[in-house]
Design a protein around this motif. Structure first.
Motif, PDB file in Angstrom:
ATOM      1  N   UNK A  19       0.777  -1.120   0.116  1.00  0.00           N
ATOM      2  CA  UNK A  19       0.024  -0.154   0.328  1.00  0.00           C
ATOM      3  C   UNK A  19       1.382   1.522  -0.050  1.00  0.00           C
ATOM      4  N   UNK A  20       2.086   0.794   0.573  1.00  0.00           N
ATOM      5  CA  UNK A  20       2.750   2.591   0.672  1.00  0.00           C
ATOM      6  C   UNK A  20       3.829   2.614  -0.700  1.00  0.00           C
ATOM      7  N   UNK A  21       3.686   1.532  -1.251  1.00  0.00           N
ATOM      8  CA  UNK A  21       4.415   1.768  -2.750  1.00  0.00           C
ATOM      9  C   UNK A  21       3.296   2.290  -3.030  1.00  0.00           C
ATOM     10  N   UNK A  22       2.251   1.929  -3.743  1.00  0.00           N
ATOM     11  CA  UNK A  22       1.113   2.347  -4.166  1.00  0.00           C
ATOM     12  C   UNK A  22       1.221   3.657  -4.270  1.00  0.00           C
ATOM     13  N   UNK A  23       0.749   4.020  -3.123  1.00  0.00           N
ATOM     14  CA  UNK A  23       0.616   5.364  -2.658  1.00  0.00           C
ATOM     15  C   UNK A  23       1.751   6.714  -3.103  1.00  0.00           C
ATOM     16  N   UNK A  24       2.878   5.502  -2.814  1.00  0.00           N
ATOM     17  CA  UNK A  24       4.598   6.723  -3.651  1.00  0.00           C
ATOM     18  C   UNK A  24       4.186   6.976  -4.713  1.00  0.00           C
ATOM     19  N   UNK A  25       4.195   5.903  -5.231  1.00  0.00           N
ATOM     20  CA  UNK A  25       4.205   6.472  -7.058  1.00  0.00           C
ATOM     21  C   UNK A  25       2.975   6.291  -7.031  1.00  0.00           C
ATOM     22  N   UNK A  26       1.463   6.936  -6.760  1.00  0.00           N
ATOM     23  CA  UNK A  26       0.343   7.652  -6.983  1.00  0.00           C
ATOM     24  C   UNK A  26       0.989   8.791  -7.141  1.00  0.00           C
ATOM     25  N   UNK A  27       1.530   8.619  -5.985  1.00  0.00           N
ATOM     26  CA  UNK A  27       1.904  10.886  -6.061  1.00  0.00           C
ATOM     27  C   UNK A  27       2.989  11.269  -6.649  1.00  0.00           C
ATOM     28  N   UNK A  28       3.861  10.475  -6.658  1.00  0.00           N
ATOM     29  CA  UNK A  28       4.504  11.202  -7.847  1.00  0.00           C
ATOM     30  C   UNK A  28       3.855  11.183  -9.090  1.00  0.00           C
ATOM     31  N   UNK A  53       1.027  11.851  -9.671  1.00  0.00           N
ATOM     32  CA  UNK A  53       0.248  12.564 -10.374  1.00  0.00           C
ATOM     33  C   UNK A  53       1.268  14.441 -10.279  1.00  0.00           C
ATOM     34  N   UNK A  54       2.432  14.344  -9.438  1.00  0.00           N
ATOM     35  CA  UNK A  54       3.138  15.481  -8.612  1.00  0.00           C
ATOM     36  C   UNK A  54       3.960  15.666 -11.168  1.00  0.00           C
ATOM     37  N   UNK A  55       4.029  14.407 -11.996  1.00  0.00           N
ATOM     38  CA  UNK A  55       4.578  14.740 -12.699  1.00  0.00           C
ATOM     39  C   UNK A  55       3.707  14.743 -13.753  1.00  0.00           C
ATOM     40  N   UNK A  56       2.556  14.155 -13.479  1.00  0.00           N
ATOM     41  CA  UNK A  56       1.821  14.757 -14.498  1.00  0.00           C
ATOM     42  C   UNK A  56       1.421  16.385 -14.354  1.00  0.00           C
ATOM     43  N   UNK A  57       0.913  17.233 -13.700  1.00  0.00           N
ATOM     44  CA  UNK A  57       1.024  18.539 -13.437  1.00  0.00           C
ATOM     45  C   UNK A  57       2.712  19.014 -13.899  1.00  0.00           C
ATOM     46  N   UNK A  58       3.090  18.845 -13.654  1.00  0.00           N
ATOM     47  CA  UNK A  58       4.751  19.698 -13.910  1.00  0.00           C
ATOM     48  C   UNK A  58       4.407  19.659 -15.885  1.00  0.00           C
ATOM     49  N   UNK A  59       3.672  18.577 -16.608  1.00  0.00           N
ATOM     50  CA  UNK A  59       4.043  18.486 -17.601  1.00  0.00           C
ATOM     51  C   UNK A  59       2.703  18.796 -18.184  1.00  0.00           C
TER      52      UNK A  59
END
Length: 678
Positions: free
Chosen positions: A45-54, A56-62
């Motif tokens: 669950x922690x791995x999935x949460x960290x990947x989703x947040x990362x 989300x941030x990258x897609x926001x930058x793009x």
């Protein structure tokens, strides 16, 4: 799991690029990403949460980047439609927006390139050096291309800024009335801009796409100054003039050869300091050698040793010093030809032609024999033997300077024989330089193609012989129809002004040098023939020209012998002194014995006594072995160790030459002639 690890690596690179975390957070992210990639250290669950947040941030930058790009496109269209702006202002603003667009796109590309490179490195084997080398090469190429793009963008910004300044000036000129002086200066400014555009070559843009051109990283080194303010102001000037030094990754140093702006005069201060330093130090070194009874040329060589890489290492423009020193060789051989008349050349031409050829063949034969015993490649044996068979023309010319030429009737002058053989060796030098590319190919070829390489060498020798025939035919035409009227015209125009005479003689020498070089014959032969042709006009002409050219020759000869000293390494000689002394004595004795043997066969019986003097003059090794050795080392014919041995043996043989020459003079020359010869 593999996909999750890849996405985590993606975010590991993208987060620092977006400036979304502090350095401490970066370290935590790196540790966390490594644990995720190894499949431990975090629950699912922690791995999935960290990947989703990362993600989300990258897609926001793009998305933000796409929004900015759209705004820039709208801004460009608005600027182009704005009628209140001048053309220069529109150009500047549009150019600035386009550069910002390129910056955003390049930043995005660099993120994905870094991710791809990191993925490739993690998937590879750390023991696979070849794979790591290829990855490093790809990153280096990417960095070079990025540097070139950045340099082009910077130049474009400078051009846009220049256009903006011009636009502001035009607006100011429109708002006020110009005086007559301002109008003149404005016209001059426009003419200067047109001149810069006409003479600018765009060498960088024209050559960057040429086949064989590589992008390399270089260091730009400024000259240190004790005063920081002076250093800063000087750096600003050098930035404009391009006078700083560049160093590449192979430790080669470069200086400016042609500036972008040819309207500003420039000078290579390193080269000026080098020549001044050599000139000042050559005086005490030459004086010391004269005091102890050695030729002054050894003092100049010692000067080069002291200032070169093995000494103080104060000479920065080594290539430029060597190039200037080559003119010392040219003028030395010109004066040798000036003293060596065609009549004397006809008297000894058979000996001059046969002697060096026989000696070279015998040296190559002995070299192949020793090479077979020592298991040395035939190509390397032939090259070393040919290098050692050559003798120093400038050194022997110094030995013969002022010697008496009046021998008994019917006898052959030893100076004529010696100079004739040395000139023929210079011809052999040009022949060997021309054959060297084929020799390199022969060294890399298989036994099945040796016959083709031998045939190619024979064809090339035929071409050189044809070129020699053409050169001597040209000399005959010049001597018969041109040289007499040419000198009389120079003599008539130079009354009261020796400048025209010196310039005319120098131009004729350089013309002969160029002709022989174009015909693939030694340039030194052209200088010698120029002097011989002028000497055909009589003794008075020879004396007049010699008085004008000798001071120029003497100064340039100092530079030449000092440049030889730049390649002498005393520490290497000291480390291997026993081996080098044995090799040097072996070479000197072998050359002396072979010369005596050859001259005993080809000299008339009445002139047999001169064979000892001529053999002593030929017993050293020519300084041109430095040139041949450097070319062979770059081509892979010889190794670094063999190259250093050739340099050391050549230097020691030149040092032994005066003693051997004096011994031969004391033994064979009558007392009145002995005093003038030594």
């Amino acid at each position: 799991m593999k996909a999750t690890g890849f996405i985590s690596l993606w975010m590991l690179v993208s987060l620092p690029c977006g400036q979304l975390a502090s350095p401490a957070e970066h370290e935590d992210v790196v540790k966390h990403a490594i644990k995720l990639h190894r499949g431990k250290g975090a629950v699912i669950t922690q791995r999935k949460q960290w990947v989703l947040e990362s993600c989300r941030k990258l897609s926001g930058l793009l998305r933000q980047k796409n929004v900015v790009l759209n705004k820039l496109k709208n801004a460009i269209r608005a600027v182009e439609k704005d009628s209140g702006l001048s053309d220069e202002e529109k150009l500047f603003q549009v150019h600035t927006f386009e550069i910002f667009q390129k910056e955003l796109n390049e930043s995005e590309n660099s993120v994905f390139q870094a991710i791809h490179g990191l993925q490739r490195a993690l998937q590879g084997d750390y023991k696979d050096v070849v794979n790591m080398k290829e990855s490093s090469r790809q990153r280096l190429e990417a960095l070079r291309e990025a540097a070139i793009k950045e340099e082009m963008e910077y130049v474009e910004l400078l051009a846009a800024e220049k256009h903006q300044v011009e636009a502001l000036k035009n607006m100011q000129h429109q708002n006020k009335s110009l005086s007559m002086l301002d109008e003149i200066l404005e016209d001059v400014r426009k003419a200067a801009d047109r001149l810069e555009e006409e003479i600018e070559e765009h060498a960088f843009d024209d050559n960057k796409s040429v086949r064989g051109v590589n992008f390399e990283a270089v260091l730009r080194v400024e000259e240190d100054e004790a005063n920081s303010k002076r250093n800063a102001s000087k750096r600003e000037v050098e930035d404009d003039l391009g006078l700083s030094m560049l160093i590449d990754s192979q430790n080669n140093q470069y200086i400016l050869t042609k500036p972008r702006d040819s309207t500003i005069p420039r000078a290579d201060h390193h080269f000026i300091k080098d020549i001044v330093t050599i000139g000042m130090l050559s005086l005490p070194c030459g004086w010391l050698c004269t005091t102890i009874g050695l030729p002054t040329m050894f003092g100049y060589i010692i000067c080069g040793v002291l200032l070169g890489p093995s000494g103080l290492n104060s000479i920065k423009s080594i290539v430029q010093v060597e190039t200037l020193g080559e003119f010392g060789v040219f003028f030395t051989l010109f004066l040798v030809g000036l003293e060596f008349s065609p009549e004397r050349l006809r008297k000894v031409w058979k000996i001059s032609l046969q002697g060096p050829c026989y000696m070279t063949v015998l040296m190559i034969a002995f070299g192949l024999l020793w090479g077979h015993l020592l298991q040395i490649r035939p190509t390397q044996s032939v090259f070393i033997s040919t290098c050692l068979s050559l003798s120093s023309t400038p050194l022997v010319s110094r030995f013969l300077a002022g010697s008496v030429r009046g021998d008994k009737e019917g006898d052959i002058d030893y100076s004529s024989v010696l100079l004739g053989m040395l000139v023929m060796q210079d011809v052999q030098l040009g022949l060997f330089i021309a054959v060297m590319p084929t020799l390199i190919q022969a060294g890399m070829s298989t036994y099945s193609s040796i016959f083709k390489e031998i045939l190619r060498i024979l064809i090339l020798i035929g071409q050189i012989l044809f070129s020699l025939a053409a050169v001597f035919l040209l000399c005959l035409v010049i001597k018969t129809y041109l040289i007499g009227p040419y000198y009389r015209k120079l003599h008539a125009e130079s009354k009261g002004n020796k400048e025209i005479l010196i310039l005319g003689i120098t131009a004729f020498t350089f013309l002969m040098l160029t002709v022989t070089e174009l015909l693939d014959v030694s340039m030194e032969l052209g200088c010698f023939l120029a002097g011989a042709l002028i000497s055909s006009q009589g003794h008075m002409v020879t004396e007049e020209i010699m008085c004008c050219i000798e001071p120029i020759r003497d100064f340039l000869a100092i530079i030449f012998f000092a440049s030889i000293g730049l390649h002498v390494f005393p520490t290497f000689v000291i480390y291997e002194l026993t081996v080098l002394l044995f090799l040097t004595l072996s070479v000197v004795i072998m050359k002396f014995v072979l010369a005596v043997l050859v001259l005993s066969l080809i000299l008339p019986k009445t002139s047999q006594y001169i064979k000892w003097i001529v053999s002593a003059g030929l017993a050293q090794v020519s300084e041109f072995s430095f040139v041949l050795g450097s070319r062979a080392r770059r081509a892979g014919i010889i190794s670094r160790e063999v190259y250093l041995l050739i340099l050391s043996v050549t230097t020691l043989s030149l040092l032994l030459a005066p003693a051997l020459w004096r011994a031969a003079i004391m033994k064979c020359v009558p007392r009145p002639e002995r005093r003038s010869s030594t």
